[in-house]
Design a protein around this motif. Sequence first.
Motif, PDB file in Angstrom:
ATOM      1  N   ILE A 192       0.864  -1.206   0.010  1.00  9.98           N
ATOM      2  CA  ILE A 192      -0.067  -0.018  -0.017  1.00  9.98           C
ATOM      3  C   ILE A 192       0.945   1.323  -0.005  1.00  9.98           C
ATOM      4  N   SER A 193       2.210   1.265   0.797  1.00  8.19           N
ATOM      5  CA  SER A 193       2.966   2.541   0.801  1.00  8.19           C
ATOM      6  C   SER A 193       3.745   2.619  -0.394  1.00  8.19           C
ATOM      7  N   ASN A 194       3.968   1.651  -1.260  1.00  7.87           N
ATOM      8  CA  ASN A 194       4.743   1.671  -2.348  1.00  7.87           C
ATOM      9  C   ASN A 194       4.346   2.828  -3.172  1.00  7.87           C
ATOM     10  N   PRO A 195       5.296   3.564  -3.955  1.00 11.31           N
ATOM     11  CA  PRO A 195       4.839   4.412  -4.950  1.00 11.31           C
ATOM     12  C   PRO A 195       4.009   3.843  -6.155  1.00 11.31           C
ATOM     13  N   PHE A 196       2.930   4.333  -6.531  1.00 19.05           N
ATOM     14  CA  PHE A 196       2.195   3.424  -7.629  1.00 19.05           C
ATOM     15  C   PHE A 196       2.026   4.127  -8.878  1.00 19.05           C
TER      16      PHE A 196
ATOM     17  N   GLN B  45      -7.514   8.965 -12.990  1.00 21.72           N
ATOM     18  CA  GLN B  45      -8.124   9.911 -12.469  1.00 21.72           C
ATOM     19  C   GLN B  45      -9.353   9.119 -11.507  1.00 21.72           C
ATOM     20  N   LEU B  46      -9.858   8.280 -11.720  1.00 20.69           N
ATOM     21  CA  LEU B  46     -10.486   7.404 -10.862  1.00 20.69           C
ATOM     22  C   LEU B  46      -9.839   7.174  -9.363  1.00 20.69           C
ATOM     23  N   ILE B  47      -8.750   6.710  -9.421  1.00 24.97           N
ATOM     24  CA  ILE B  47      -7.721   6.481  -8.409  1.00 24.97           C
ATOM     25  C   ILE B  47      -7.429   7.634  -7.474  1.00 24.97           C
TER      26      ILE B  47
ATOM     27  N   LEU C 285      -6.284   3.713   0.475  1.00 19.28           N
ATOM     28  CA  LEU C 285      -5.470   4.828  -0.185  1.00 19.28           C
ATOM     29  C   LEU C 285      -4.475   4.219  -1.144  1.00 19.28           C
ATOM     30  N   VAL C 286      -4.339   4.642  -2.141  1.00 18.66           N
ATOM     31  CA  VAL C 286      -3.447   4.285  -3.189  1.00 18.66           C
ATOM     32  C   VAL C 286      -2.389   5.281  -3.192  1.00 18.66           C
ATOM     33  N   ASN C 287      -0.894   5.132  -3.057  1.00 21.48           N
ATOM     34  CA  ASN C 287       0.053   5.961  -3.199  1.00 21.48           C
ATOM     35  C   ASN C 287       0.385   6.390  -4.529  1.00 21.48           C
TER      36      ASN C 287
END
Length: 464
Positions: A166-170, A187-189, A200-202
């Motif tokens: 979850i914390s990795n740069p995505f 945009q959706l993210i 939450l996405v990083n």
Amino acid sequence: MEKWLLKLPLFLLLLLQQAASHSTVESLPGLNGPLPFYLETGYVGVGKDEEVQLFYYFLLSESDPTTDPLLIWLSGGPGCSSVIAMVHEIGPLRFVEQVYNGSLPKFVLNPHAWTKIASVIFLDQPVNTGFSYATNDPAHKYTDVQACEYVYEFLRKWLSDHPQFISNPFYVSGNSYSGITIPIITQLISNGNGAGQEPLVNLQGYLIGNPSTFRPQESNYHIPFAHGMGLIPDELYKSLEKNCEGEYTDIDPNNTGCANDVRTFKQIVSNINVEHVLEPFCVSDDDLQRPHQLSGERRLLDDKLISLQRGDKCASDWRKHMRYWANDPEVQEALHVRKGIIGSWIKCRKSIYRSSQNYTMTVNNAVAYHANLSTKGYRSLIYSGDHDYMVPFQSTEVWIKSLNYSIIEDWRPWNVNDQVAGYMRSYSNKMTYATVKGSGHTACSDKPEECFAMFKRWINHDPL
């Protein structure tokens, strides 16, 4: 499959199959010994009652997976399986270049795999792509925006099941038709993060190769591209410019001069490989009979005939290897593919978008999404193989220019091994544009070393 399982109703069978959502792949037919990298495959159910089952391949970074970036890769089409990127573009495997002889195709390792420095989810999407499927007929009908929403739902569920990432740069990544869907998914993210949707996405940004962005107008750039490549003469090009005034797709039926010129143009380029104008024109696997319809001997004869017709230029075409490999029962068992669900595996299932009953394209222009994402400060890398006819680099440069951001670093070559690998320009909206010299529609297939260097520099925030 056990005989008693075959007697169960389909919905019970699917429930049992869905219980084990992912598995580790220890070895793969075609590569000797245990896999030298971590591979996980599985299904994630999305949509109403999880009626859509999306299949994925997850490869762990070979460097430091605890901190290295996490990418989701989406091949184009729509309907092209992302496993083709795993074994032919940015992944750790490449097919041995040899004429198919009836045996299972073999792999060699790709020393320039992006998975050396990043973890990557290769996702089969939309519905009916690769090994992904739907559990009922209504779920096969959806728009491109709905397909993007499925990807976002997939990602959130996958991260919930893999919280260590979850914390990795995505980053959202892919190529071709995904140039339409990737900005929407990004945009959706972003919207989901803003609304506090867990997890939450990083999200850091996105990258797209040879992106389809504003259809069908980008086809207007086929003719200037062909002229620049020396495929049509000056006289025809000047006549096209005069008679068509730059509009080659939506032709006035009363403009016979333009119609005649365009017809001549199409005849001249009809046998050009549109994915790479310097490469031989090979028959697509989608234009051949399906492997499950042919015996091994008949398949081999089929390929030999095609090779003879094409002067052996396509005898070792990787697409043939891909088709036979992915349809092999031992391969599907190794990948933990659910049995009896999809029928034959097809690299790019064109019926997805050719049938109005299935995938409906509602977004033909993604430029507004790029503009909005730019205001939010996300990074982006847009790259173009400069020998691609399908999505010419000229069309990509036009929509990037239309964003009207100031140039931070003006047009210059970027090098690999002291040789020019392409040209680049960066903008104040954190967008980098790069050409990959000598490559086509899937640049990372043609220039793996150069594309890995490009990706590594960009992902590390270094100048190209």
